[in-house]
Design a protein around this motif. Structure first.
Motif, PDB file in Angstrom:
ATOM      1  N   ASP A 128      -1.145   3.339  -4.658  1.00 24.20           N
ATOM      2  CA  ASP A 128      -1.977   2.241  -5.175  1.00 24.20           C
ATOM      3  C   ASP A 128      -2.584   2.614  -6.532  1.00 24.20           C
ATOM      4  O   ASP A 128      -2.628   1.786  -7.445  1.00 24.20           O
ATOM      5  CB  ASP A 128      -3.113   1.923  -4.193  1.00 24.20           C
TER       6      ASP A 128
ATOM      7  N   HIS B 223      -0.313   6.789   0.315  1.00 21.79           N
ATOM      8  CA  HIS B 223      -0.383   5.377  -0.062  1.00 21.79           C
ATOM      9  C   HIS B 223      -1.535   5.113  -1.034  1.00 21.79           C
ATOM     10  O   HIS B 223      -1.395   4.305  -1.967  1.00 21.79           O
ATOM     11  CB  HIS B 223      -0.492   4.442   1.150  1.00 21.79           C
TER      12      HIS B 223
ATOM     13  N   HIS C 126       2.069  -2.702  -5.573  1.00 26.59           N
ATOM     14  CA  HIS C 126       3.187  -1.868  -5.120  1.00 26.59           C
ATOM     15  C   HIS C 126       4.406  -2.023  -6.034  1.00 26.59           C
ATOM     16  O   HIS C 126       5.155  -1.073  -6.251  1.00 26.59           O
ATOM     17  CB  HIS C 126       3.548  -2.184  -3.666  1.00 26.59           C
TER      18      HIS C 126
ATOM     19  N   THR D  53       1.048   0.757   3.429  1.00 22.70           N
ATOM     20  CA  THR D  53      -0.312   0.233   3.553  1.00 22.70           C
ATOM     21  C   THR D  53      -0.851   0.593   4.932  1.00 22.70           C
ATOM     22  O   THR D  53      -0.100   0.578   5.909  1.00 22.70           O
ATOM     23  CB  THR D  53      -0.262  -1.312   3.453  1.00 22.70           C
TER      24      THR D  53
HETATM   25 ZN   LIG Z   1      -1.352  -0.544  -1.300  1.00 24.57          ZN
END
Ligand SMILES: [Zn+2]
Length: 287
Positions: free
Chosen positions: A245, A241, A83, A194
């Motif tokens: 990532d 998300h 992140h 997350t």
């Molecule tokens: Zn993540």
């Protein structure tokens, strides 16, 4: 192709928080760094020497299960780096020293937004040096089960992520297209958190993982129902998300990418394999 200048931070900024897997408190400080340093981690609790930098490059990856872990030759580790790397990538920062006291980067609210705020607080400094690029020359793809990740030639760096949630979320599916500009990253990607499923969390706790997980840093579904009473930040927060990532993982190529990333249900391990595959033949890329 337009060459952009490398960028770093004007001032140092810090935060403290808990690691999502270790459950341990760590502090983190971002410092500016000279051109061509890249984003490097330094375990400030173990060393102050530049030769102990942990470079954010795929050669430093030692684990990709559940999170990305980097290590230097002396075995100093920086865990759950993705992140922070996504925040630097999304903000267009090429060079910084990330001083970590503890083994795992704090999870904060589960998104990259707190790190983006830190970068904005630090201020951005233009460096009079062109950004290092890697150009994708031909399509490269990797797959595992129903997950797929590919990089294909394109004029600009852009990403597309598809997430099929499967039976556990009524077979919902989302796709998100993203061309990284700072505003788009900050407003649409950085704050996506997350996420996970309560059923998996129980297994992870039993395996000694996810010790720092809470509803304050993770979007959690139980039997298809959202457990976070505050709701989602975006109706498609999960795919955003996954894209965050991917952006953080792709930073491990160590250069700005000229090419398009396409991911379907892909995660850290597949992104790592994709980068290895790209670098395995000079027919795939040029600097
Ligand atoms: Zn993540």
């Amino acid at each position: 192709m337009l060459l952009t200048s490398q960028k770093t931070l004007k001032n140092s900024v810090s935060c403290t928080g808990v690691g999502v897997h270790s459950g341990q408190t760590a502090s983190l400080t971002f410092h500016g760094a000279p051109a061509h340093t890249g984003i490097v981690f330094l375990r400030g609790d173990l060393s102050t020497k530049t030769e102990d930098f942990i470079s954010s490059h795929i050669h430093s990856v030692v684990d990709t299960a559940f999170c990305t872990t980097l290590a230097n030759k002396r075995g100093h580790k920086a865990r759950t780096v993705e992140h922070v790397l996504a925040a630097f990538k999304g903000c267009g920062i090429d060079n910084a020293i990330v001083e970590l006291h503890g083994e795992e980067v704090p999870i904060m609210d589960g998104s990259a937004a707190p790190f983006v705020e830190m970068i904005e607080r630090a201020g951005v400094l233009l460096q009079d040096t062109p950004t290092a690029m890697i150009k994708i020359k031909r399509p490269v793809s990797v797959a595992f089960g129903d997950s797929k990740a590919m990089l294909i030639p394109d004029e600009t760096f852009n990403l597309q992520m598809t997430f099929n949630a499967g039976r556990r979320l009524n077979n919902l599916s989302w796709t998100f297209d993203f061309s990284p500009t700072f505003d788009h990253f900050r407003d649409h990607i950085a704050s996506a958190r997350t996420f996970g499923f309560y059923e998996d969390a129980e297994k992870m706790w039993a395996a000694g993982l996810a010790k720092g997980t809470s509803l304050d840093n993770t979007v959690v579904f139980q039997d298809g129902i959202l457990m976070n009473t505050s709701g989602l930040r975006f109706q498609d927060e999960m795919v955003r998300h996954k894209l965050l990532d991917a952006l953080g993982d792709l930073a491990l190529l160590g250069r700005s990418i000229q090419g398009k990333f396409i991911g379907v249900n892909s995660g850290h391990t597949l992104h790592y394999k994709l980068m290895q595959e790209v670098l395995s033949s000079e027919d795939n890329y040029s600097f």
